[in-house]
Design an enzyme around this catalytic site. Sequence first.
Site, PDB file in Angstrom:
ATOM      1  N   CYS A  44       0.834  -1.198   0.000  1.00  0.00           N
ATOM      2  CA  CYS A  44       0.000   0.000   0.000  1.00  0.00           C
ATOM      3  C   CYS A  44       0.874   1.254   0.000  1.00  0.00           C
ATOM      4  O   CYS A  44       1.522   1.558  -0.994  1.00  0.00           O
ATOM      5  CB  CYS A  44      -0.985  -0.046   1.155  1.00  0.00           C
ATOM      6  SG  CYS A  44      -2.340   1.151   1.012  1.00  0.00           S
ATOM      7  N   HIS A 176      -3.570  -5.489   0.712  1.00  0.00           N
ATOM      8  CA  HIS A 176      -2.917  -5.779   1.994  1.00  0.00           C
ATOM      9  C   HIS A 176      -2.871  -7.274   2.291  1.00  0.00           C
ATOM     10  O   HIS A 176      -3.766  -7.800   2.969  1.00  0.00           O
ATOM     11  CB  HIS A 176      -3.679  -5.078   3.123  1.00  0.00           C
ATOM     12  CG  HIS A 176      -3.480  -3.608   3.186  1.00  0.00           C
ATOM     13  ND1 HIS A 176      -2.541  -3.014   3.999  1.00  0.00           N
ATOM     14  CD2 HIS A 176      -4.109  -2.598   2.547  1.00  0.00           C
ATOM     15  CE1 HIS A 176      -2.594  -1.689   3.861  1.00  0.00           C
ATOM     16  NE2 HIS A 176      -3.540  -1.414   2.978  1.00  0.00           N
ATOM     17  N   GLU A 178      -1.005  -8.714   4.433  1.00  0.00           N
ATOM     18  CA  GLU A 178      -0.808  -8.905   5.878  1.00  0.00           C
ATOM     19  C   GLU A 178      -2.112  -8.822   6.656  1.00  0.00           C
ATOM     20  O   GLU A 178      -2.155  -9.171   7.850  1.00  0.00           O
ATOM     21  CB  GLU A 178       0.195  -7.873   6.409  1.00  0.00           C
ATOM     22  CG  GLU A 178      -0.369  -6.520   6.767  1.00  0.00           C
ATOM     23  CD  GLU A 178      -0.800  -5.662   5.573  1.00  0.00           C
ATOM     24  OE1 GLU A 178      -1.329  -4.553   5.798  1.00  0.00           O
ATOM     25  OE2 GLU A 178      -0.617  -6.086   4.423  1.00  0.00           O
TER      26      GLU A 178
END
Length: 217
Positions: A44, A176, A178
């Site tokens: 990001c 994202h 994660e």
Amino acid sequence: VFGGGFSFGDHIASGRVFANRVRAKLGDRLATFVDDGGLVLGICNGFQTIVKLGLVPAIGRQPGALCEQQATLVHNDTLGYRNQWVRLRVDPESPCVFTKGCTGALLEVPSRHGEGKLLLSEALAEEIAAKRCIPVWYADAAGEPTQRWPDNPNGSPGGIAGLCDPTGRVFGLMPHPEAYLYPENHPDWVAQRDAGLLPARDAGLGILAGGVRAALG
């Protein structure tokens, strides 16, 4: 890892101030790190930063120095900041070490940004496509790369959701990974559980695991 998160308040442009500071203070050491086989992941705001640092796509980068910036990321085409889950199609032929083993079914991950539209020249687009430096695309329900909103939340041409350098060891993406490490992170996890469809390994964890495997050799 260059993480997400509005560095320096996104002043001037997302990732610009952070990229300038890193280039001025750590540029040579960062180039040496990559030359020596180091891995870099940008997520990001981190992707915005490494694009503006010249770490991706880094076509023609010479050892010992960072590349000049070759592309940029600008405001989304539609509705400004958008927070949604997206589908990602993976290129199995990409050299990207992070996406090795993630081929097969489409990946689902969250996407949360207001400046995610990738801009690059036509000549550069052709070169990165030829070198397979587009590891992931935004995909529609049929699994095809798309430029159409909302499957593509920002309007990036060709559905580009991330880039790697030609070595495959530097990778950045707007969504994202994660944020999807456990089944419970998915908004439909209860329905998936009740239907017996909980994934064995979640998409984001697979991307991070690819980096760990590459680092361990």
